[in-house]
Design an enzyme around this catalytic site. Structure first.
Site, mmCIF file in Angstrom:
data_model
loop_
_atom_site.group_PDB
_atom_site.id
_atom_site.type_symbol
_atom_site.label_atom_id
_atom_site.label_comp_id
_atom_site.label_asym_id
_atom_site.label_seq_id
_atom_site.Cartn_x
_atom_site.Cartn_y
_atom_site.Cartn_z
ATOM 1 N N GLY A 155 -0.137 19.870 1.092
ATOM 2 C CA GLY A 155 -1.747 19.179 0.161
ATOM 3 C C GLY A 155 -1.482 18.207 -0.592
ATOM 4 C CB THR B 136 8.559 5.375 0.576
ATOM 5 O OG1 THR B 136 7.895 4.479 2.164
ATOM 6 C CG2 THR B 136 7.576 4.343 0.124
ATOM 7 C CB ILE C 145 -5.735 -14.019 19.921
ATOM 8 C CG1 ILE C 145 -6.712 -13.732 20.581
ATOM 9 C CG2 ILE C 145 -6.861 -15.508 19.715
ATOM 10 C CD1 ILE C 145 -7.395 -12.929 20.445
ATOM 11 N N GLY D 242 10.507 13.920 -1.562
ATOM 12 C CA GLY D 242 11.384 13.636 -0.191
ATOM 13 C C GLY D 242 11.122 14.982 -0.160
ATOM 14 C CD GLU E 66 2.048 10.071 3.963
ATOM 15 O OE1 GLU E 66 1.301 11.693 4.350
ATOM 16 O OE2 GLU E 66 2.469 10.382 3.179
ATOM 17 N NE ARG F 246 -1.193 2.086 3.372
ATOM 18 C CZ ARG F 246 -0.232 2.900 3.682
ATOM 19 N NH1 ARG F 246 0.605 3.622 3.035
ATOM 20 N NH2 ARG F 246 0.046 2.504 4.946
ATOM 21 C CD GLN G 10 -18.596 -14.657 29.854
ATOM 22 O OE1 GLN G 10 -18.482 -14.186 30.606
ATOM 23 N NE2 GLN G 10 -19.567 -15.468 30.061
ATOM 24 C CB SER H 120 7.548 16.301 13.937
ATOM 25 O OG SER H 120 7.047 14.854 13.964
#
Ligand code: TGC
Ligand code: FAD
Length: 374
Positions: free
Chosen positions: A228, A155, A328, A121, A354, A81, A270, A129
């Protein structure tokens, strides 16, 4: 709640992920290998720049369809993705939105076909940030620009044919389309990653990289240019992690039905049912949130702060679900035979890039108080 076309897009990408991605992605993650062999197929399905107009060789789909593409791809792996987000929202979008007609015609059809790969870039080694504080600069020299500086955590950096580079100029921040074979440009793969291992991440270096003014994106100046693009990519990322969460939930549900302990499946306890019910609740909430966001986007009404809220919420729920699913599965959950550990590790990047979770919390904080806390 989806149109026939939206459902067809989702089904097509889901089939591609089931048949072509899931059989190989665990190994790709282990081997730290991006499955580049899938790019032509991704392109032929129309997944690159899918929201851009058909006149540039793109699919012209709506925002909800783009979201569904991201969700299904990330059900496979966040790295896949990421590849599509960067190509579509961070490279093709700025060329479309801020580029000249010549630039659109030169790059967009080849990018839609997957023949020209892009990277974006913005982030620099001293802190991502606060991109307003970037050090990379471009200086005008006759009809050329000369770029010096460095970008970090990029990336597709070592795959890319072109880099969309944001640099400080005398007239504020501007964007440049830099062919990666330009003398003075180098890309170095970031090794030792424990997250997004099936994605290429690089550092970029610019040592007197000289490009003509025709490579500058002429229609935007200032930080709102890259921000943007981030709004577009972040929108896709509000959907993507839901796919990772669905994959983890499904794995945990199936495992819990089959794992017999104390003479009954753990799904009959439960405690495990509450965990699975919580996952279903959070996934459903997240889906409703992004569907509404997508409808706002398609109506031209989506606001960046709404994207921040959904990015924060959906990365957080996905990461929590991945960790809970890993639990789990017990010891089996720590191997890549099952998907939760891979998704959990990937989502550590997704919640950071992002805009970190904190950045998005502070965007909402600024929105509700009217006070800028950055
Ligand atoms: P601020 O004063 O808030 O804004 C400067 C100008 O930009 C406008 N703006 C936006 N426009 C569009 N979308 C947004 N989300 C926008 N946010 C702000 C704003 O209106 C203003 O315009 P104007 O006309 O008044 O000049 O800027 P600030 O310096 O205070 O920064 C605010 C802050 C911290 C929110 C921003 O710097 C930020 O978002 N920081 C995080 C940086 C980030 O997200 N970097 C991501 C790098 S790319 C990446 O990670 C790709 S990973 C992809 C993958 O692999 O999938
Ligand atoms: P920093 O900005 O140094 O943040 C460090 C910590 O400080 C974080 O916890 C942060 O939340 C916190 N913090 C920051 N500001 C405040 C504040 N005001 N108050 C309180 N806490 C605060 N970038 C690109 O440009 N292009 C790409 O393609 C790209 N791909 C990426 C791929 C991966 C796998 C990764 C991990 C990152 C990628 N990035 C890319 C970079 C990403 O956007 C940055 O990592 C991110 O923006 C954070 O920047 P940083 O890593 O420098 O952390």
């Amino acid at each position: 709640m989806l149109s026939d076309e939206e459902r067809a897009v989702q089904d097509t990408v889901a089939r591609f992920v089931d048949e072509r991605v899931l059989p190989i992605i665990g190994d790709c993650f282990e081997q730290a290998r991006f499955p580049a062999e899938l790019v032509p197929e991704i392109a032929s399905l129309g997944l690159l720049g899918s929201s851009l107009p058909e006149e540039y060789g793109c699919a012209g789909l709506n925002g909800v369809s783009y979201g569904l593409i991201c969700q299904e791809l990330e059900r496979g792996d966040s790295g896949l993705r990421s590849f599509v987000s960067v190509q579509s929202s961070l490279c093709m979008y700025p060329i479309y939105a801020y580029g000249s007609e010549d630039q659109r015609k030169q790059y967009l059809p080849g990018m839609a076909r997957g023949e020209i790969i892009g990277c974006f870039g913005l982030t620099e080694p001293h802190g991502g940030s606060d991109p307003a504080n970037m050090k990379t600069h471009a200086k005008k020299d006759g009809g050329d620009w000369v770029i010096n500086g460095a970008k970090m955590w990029i990336t597709n950096g070592n795959l890319a044919h072109i880099a969309i580079v944001w640099a400080q100029t005398e007239e504020g921040i501007q964007g440049f389309i830099v062919p990666t074979n330009t003398p003075g440009f180098t890309a170095q793969v970031v090794h030792k990653k424990m997250s997004l291992r099936a994605s290429v991440t690089s550092a970029l270096f610019f040592d007197n990289v000289r490009i003509p003014d025709a490579q500058r994106l002429p229609n935007v100046k200032g930080l709102k240019g890259p921000l943007g693009c981030l709004t577009q990519a972040r929108y896709g990322i509000t959907w993507g992690p839901i796919g990772a969460a669905i994959a983890c939930y499904t794995e945990a549900l199936n495992y819990a039905k089959e794992r017999i302990l104390f003479n009954r499946p753990i799904a009959a306890t439960q405690a495990v049912q509450i965990k699975l019910a919580e996952m279903a609740r959070r996934i459903t909430q997240a889906q409703l949130l992004v569907l509404q966001l997508g409808r706002l986007k398609d109506a031209g009404k989506m606001q960046p702060a709404q994207v921040s809220m959904a990015k924060w919420n959906n990365c957080r729920i996905a990461l929590d679900i991945a960790r809970e699913a890993r639990d789990i599965l017990g010891g089996a959950g720590i191997t890549t035979e099952y998907c939760p550990i891979r998704h959990a590790l990937n989502l550590e990047s997704v919640i950071t890039y992002e805009g970190t979770e904190t950045v998005h919390q502070l965007v909402i904080g600024r929105e509700v108080t009217g006070i800028n806390a950055f």
